[in-house]
Motif scaffolding. Structure first.
Motif, PDB file in Angstrom:
ATOM      1  N   UNK A  10       0.804  -1.219   0.000  1.00 52.33           N
ATOM      2  CA  UNK A  10       0.000   0.000   0.000  1.00 52.33           C
ATOM      3  C   UNK A  10       0.831   1.261   0.000  1.00 52.33           C
ATOM      4  N   UNK A  11       2.022   1.195  -0.617  1.00 58.61           N
ATOM      5  CA  UNK A  11       2.904   2.354  -0.670  1.00 58.61           C
ATOM      6  C   UNK A  11       3.750   2.544   0.573  1.00 58.61           C
ATOM      7  N   UNK A  12       3.673   1.605   1.520  1.00 60.41           N
ATOM      8  CA  UNK A  12       4.428   1.717   2.771  1.00 60.41           C
ATOM      9  C   UNK A  12       5.488   0.624   2.833  1.00 60.41           C
ATOM     10  N   UNK A  13       6.771   1.008   2.906  1.00 61.93           N
ATOM     11  CA  UNK A  13       7.819   0.002   3.043  1.00 61.93           C
ATOM     12  C   UNK A  13       7.744  -0.676   4.411  1.00 61.93           C
ATOM     13  N   UNK A  14       7.760  -1.992   4.424  1.00 65.58           N
ATOM     14  CA  UNK A  14       7.740  -2.762   5.663  1.00 65.58           C
ATOM     15  C   UNK A  14       9.184  -3.127   5.986  1.00 65.58           C
ATOM     16  N   UNK A  15       9.785  -2.355   6.872  1.00 61.54           N
ATOM     17  CA  UNK A  15      11.210  -2.469   7.139  1.00 61.54           C
ATOM     18  C   UNK A  15      11.518  -3.383   8.326  1.00 61.54           C
ATOM     19  N   UNK A  16      10.818  -4.480   8.412  1.00 59.49           N
ATOM     20  CA  UNK A  16      11.036  -5.460   9.471  1.00 59.49           C
ATOM     21  C   UNK A  16      11.745  -6.678   8.891  1.00 59.49           C
ATOM     22  N   UNK A  17      12.893  -7.058   9.435  1.00 59.93           N
ATOM     23  CA  UNK A  17      13.611  -8.225   8.899  1.00 59.93           C
ATOM     24  C   UNK A  17      12.761  -9.493   8.867  1.00 59.93           C
ATOM     25  N   UNK A  18      11.876  -9.661   9.837  1.00 58.93           N
ATOM     26  CA  UNK A  18      11.041 -10.874   9.853  1.00 58.93           C
ATOM     27  C   UNK A  18       9.990 -10.877   8.747  1.00 58.93           C
ATOM     28  N   UNK A  19       9.712  -9.722   8.140  1.00 61.05           N
ATOM     29  CA  UNK A  19       8.772  -9.626   7.022  1.00 61.05           C
ATOM     30  C   UNK A  19       9.489  -9.704   5.671  1.00 61.05           C
ATOM     31  N   UNK A  20      10.810  -9.612   5.687  1.00 62.78           N
ATOM     32  CA  UNK A  20      11.590  -9.578   4.449  1.00 62.78           C
ATOM     33  C   UNK A  20      11.721 -10.967   3.837  1.00 62.78           C
ATOM     34  N   UNK A  21      11.860 -10.967   2.517  1.00 63.21           N
ATOM     35  CA  UNK A  21      12.077 -12.209   1.764  1.00 63.21           C
ATOM     36  C   UNK A  21      13.576 -12.448   1.687  1.00 63.21           C
ATOM     37  N   UNK A  22      14.002 -13.682   1.969  1.00 68.58           N
ATOM     38  CA  UNK A  22      15.415 -14.047   1.909  1.00 68.58           C
ATOM     39  C   UNK A  22      15.796 -14.276   0.445  1.00 68.58           C
ATOM     40  N   UNK A  23      16.732 -13.501  -0.058  1.00 62.48           N
ATOM     41  CA  UNK A  23      17.132 -13.621  -1.461  1.00 62.48           C
ATOM     42  C   UNK A  23      17.851 -14.938  -1.734  1.00 62.48           C
ATOM     43  N   UNK A  24      18.575 -15.479  -0.763  1.00 56.92           N
ATOM     44  CA  UNK A  24      19.271 -16.746  -0.953  1.00 56.92           C
ATOM     45  C   UNK A  24      18.291 -17.886  -1.184  1.00 56.92           C
ATOM     46  N   UNK A  25      17.196 -17.921  -0.431  1.00 57.60           N
ATOM     47  CA  UNK A  25      16.186 -18.980  -0.597  1.00 57.60           C
ATOM     48  C   UNK A  25      15.524 -18.880  -1.958  1.00 57.60           C
ATOM     49  N   UNK A  26      15.286 -17.678  -2.433  1.00 57.53           N
ATOM     50  CA  UNK A  26      14.654 -17.464  -3.738  1.00 57.53           C
ATOM     51  C   UNK A  26      15.566 -17.955  -4.854  1.00 57.53           C
ATOM     52  N   UNK A  27      16.873 -17.683  -4.748  1.00 59.35           N
ATOM     53  CA  UNK A  27      17.815 -18.120  -5.768  1.00 59.35           C
ATOM     54  C   UNK A  27      17.949 -19.633  -5.783  1.00 59.35           C
ATOM     55  N   UNK A  28      17.967 -20.265  -4.602  1.00 59.38           N
ATOM     56  CA  UNK A  28      18.068 -21.723  -4.532  1.00 59.38           C
ATOM     57  C   UNK A  28      16.843 -22.374  -5.173  1.00 59.38           C
TER      58      UNK A  28
END
Length: 82
Positions: free
Chosen positions: A60-78
């Protein structure tokens, strides 16, 4: 140049896309873990911290700057590898 409520000049207002983030806000945000600048991924609508290997969602236009809400880029690449 006319003044808007709050004292902001009308000509200095930067429009942003629906569900996008104000570009001025993007310039000031940093990764809460590494304290490094973030890259905006327009296609996925998220802020990427290359050093932390995390992608923070924008909802909704608001950055969610919580590490627990972030997507892990390593898991996505694997998952993308055959």
């Amino acid at each position: 140049m006319s003044e808007l409520p709050g004292g902001a000049p009308k000509d200095e207002i930067v429009p942003f896309e629906h569900n996008g983030v104000d570009p001025r806000l993007l310039e000031t945000l940093i990764c809460p873990l590494t304290r490094q600048p973030l890259a905006y991924d327009r296609a996925r609508n998220e802020l990427v911290s290359k050093n932390a290997r995390l992608a923070y969602p924008i909802r909704g236009g608001i950055p969610i700057m919580l590490p627990e809400e972030a997507r892990d880029l390593d898991e996505t690449e694997e998952a993308a590898e055959p």
